[in-house]
Enzyme design. Structure first.
Site, PDB file in Angstrom:
ATOM      1  N   LYS A 139       0.820  -1.213   0.000  1.00 17.03           N
ATOM      2  CA  LYS A 139       0.000   0.000   0.000  1.00 17.03           C
ATOM      3  C   LYS A 139       0.853   1.262   0.000  1.00 17.03           C
ATOM      4  O   LYS A 139       0.499   2.265  -0.628  1.00 17.03           O
ATOM      5  CB  LYS A 139      -0.954  -0.001   1.205  1.00 17.03           C
ATOM      6  CG  LYS A 139      -2.049  -1.066   1.046  1.00 17.03           C
ATOM      7  CD  LYS A 139      -2.941  -1.189   2.264  1.00 17.03           C
ATOM      8  CE  LYS A 139      -4.135  -2.080   1.946  1.00 17.03           C
ATOM      9  NZ  LYS A 139      -4.505  -3.045   2.903  1.00 17.03           N
ATOM     10  N   VAL A 143      -0.473  -8.581   6.413  1.00 16.71           N
ATOM     11  CA  VAL A 143      -0.976  -9.738   7.155  1.00 16.71           C
ATOM     12  C   VAL A 143      -0.195 -11.027   6.941  1.00 16.71           C
ATOM     13  O   VAL A 143      -0.443 -12.006   7.630  1.00 16.71           O
ATOM     14  CB  VAL A 143      -2.463 -10.050   6.874  1.00 16.71           C
ATOM     15  CG1 VAL A 143      -3.374  -9.038   7.505  1.00 16.71           C
ATOM     16  CG2 VAL A 143      -2.731 -10.193   5.403  1.00 16.71           C
TER      17      VAL A 143
END
Ligand code: GLU
Length: 386
Positions: A67, A259
């Protein structure tokens, strides 16, 4: 082989934390990194020096670390105004996959949560998902210093199971936030998250942000310094899911986690660092990765808001010659140094001495700081050489 005391220091952090293996694996890791005991710490310094400890060669999917880079690519491609029109810069306090849309503007809160990242991914150059993924891959590869690739199985599995992200993307589209059709943005987003990296790659990507957008391993200027600074700024406030505030206090380095268990962290002008360990804490950050970086920050005094004596004691040499003082500056003269030097020059003048200023060895003197010092020297009727 030469010994590497930095790598030894990283290894000792890993060894001290190895038995702390609490946490859960993310769904993404069921396909990707079932070896839950993996643990790596890699630091890349200003000379492109790579210091690796633990399982630094194990490949995992980059997930949300991407991101920061999708945001940087959007900024590099379209400029600040166009990007900030579509995505905000504020922390949310909501989960990473919250339906985040500002009521007045239709923008997601920031580019580090899914809503914001799907938006910045939609801005990647290219008319279809393949072209966007190529642009994102090439950008991340240049930051990592090697050709990265997408794990298409992980991307496909996520695409099949991600009703939440699909729902998010449609809400964003209904507010006009996306720069391309929903399917294109989602396809590119899932594949961007599934880029395979190891901890060395992630540390080098962090180092590229740390050194003003220049990859210190390859020497390539991958993005403008202002773009890297914007990416690091948002990482500092929003990069660690709902633990970003606690992370800022405990570790004090701008960072982004994913994650699959990776964390990328930046100390501007000093180094990039990556931690990897797959088990996650309740907010989704790598349990041991957080502890390893906290320990590193503590052992080496890395907190960005801590007092940094080396900055407040710059290389300023005062030489007394008869009734004259020559002030010689060396190295990086920032604002704090300029203020101190101006103070010292005035003190010397108050004692009745003529003051000469030699800035010829100051290698980074900002215009504004140079102006302060020149003004003081002129007030003191001194000779200036720079
Ligand atoms: N592929 C993940 C998702 O959207 C990324 C999650 C993450 O690393 O935060 O949802």
């Amino acid at each position: 082989m030469d010994s590497d005391p930095v790598a030894d220091a990283l290894t000792s952090v890993l060894d001290d934390l190895r038995d702390q293996d609490d946490g859960e694996l993310a769904a993404e890791n069921a396909v990707d990194a079932p070896e839950s005991d993996l643990f790596a710490l890699v630091l890349v310094g200003p000379f492109g020096d790579v210091h690796a400890a633990g399982d630094a060669d194990h490949r995992f999917t980059v997930q949300s670390i991407s991101k920061a880079f999708a945001f940087a690519l959007a900024l590099q491609s379209h400029g600040r105004d166009a990007v900030f029109e579509r995505v905000g810069l504020e922390p949310t306090g909501e989960p990473f996959h919250a339906i985040s849309v500002e009521p007045e503007t239709g923008r997601p809160a920031n580019p580090m949560i899914n809503a914001g990242a799907i938006t910045t991914t939609s801005m990647a150059p290219g008319g279809d998902a393949d072209a966007k993924v190529d642009a994102l891959l090439s950008f991340m590869s240049r930051c990592a210093g090697r050709d990265l690739a997408v794990d298409e199985d992980v991307a496909a599995a996520e695409s099949e199971s991600s009703d939440r992200n699909r729902g998010l993307a449609y809400v964003l589209a209904s507010h006009g936030a996306l720069a391309c059709p929903v399917d294109v943005a989602l396809d590119a987003y899932f594949r961007q998250c599934a880029v395979r990296v190891d901890a060395r790659d992630v540390a080098t990507m962090a180092a590229t942000l740390a050194f003003g957008g220049r990859n210190p391993v390859t020497g390539e200027q991958v993005m403008d310094a202002a773009v890297a600074r914007d990416a690091v700024s948002v990482m500092a406030s929003c990069g660690m899911y709902d633990a970003s505030g606690e992370w800022a206090a405990r570790v004090g380095l701008p960072a982004k986690s994913g994650v699959s268990g990776g964390i990328t962290a930046v100390d501007p002008s000093e180094f990039g660092v990556a931690a990897f360990s797959p088990r996650l804490d309740a907010v989704g950050n790598s349990t041991r990765g957080v502890r390893a970086l906290e320990e590193l920050s503590h052992r080496f005094g890395l907190h960005m808001f801590a007092d940094r004596p080396e900055t407040s004691a710059p290389l300023v040499n005062l030489e007394h010659e008869d009734d004259r003082t020559v002030v010689r500056l060396q190295g990086h003269i920032g604002f704090g140094t300029a203020v101190q030097v101006a103070h010292r020059m005035r003190e010397e003048a108050r004692e009745g001495r003529a003051v000469a200023l030699d800035m010829s060895d100051a290698d980074r003197l900002d215009d504004a700081c140079g102006t302060i010092l020149r003004r003081v020297a002129e007030e003191l009727y001194a000779e200036i050489s720079d």
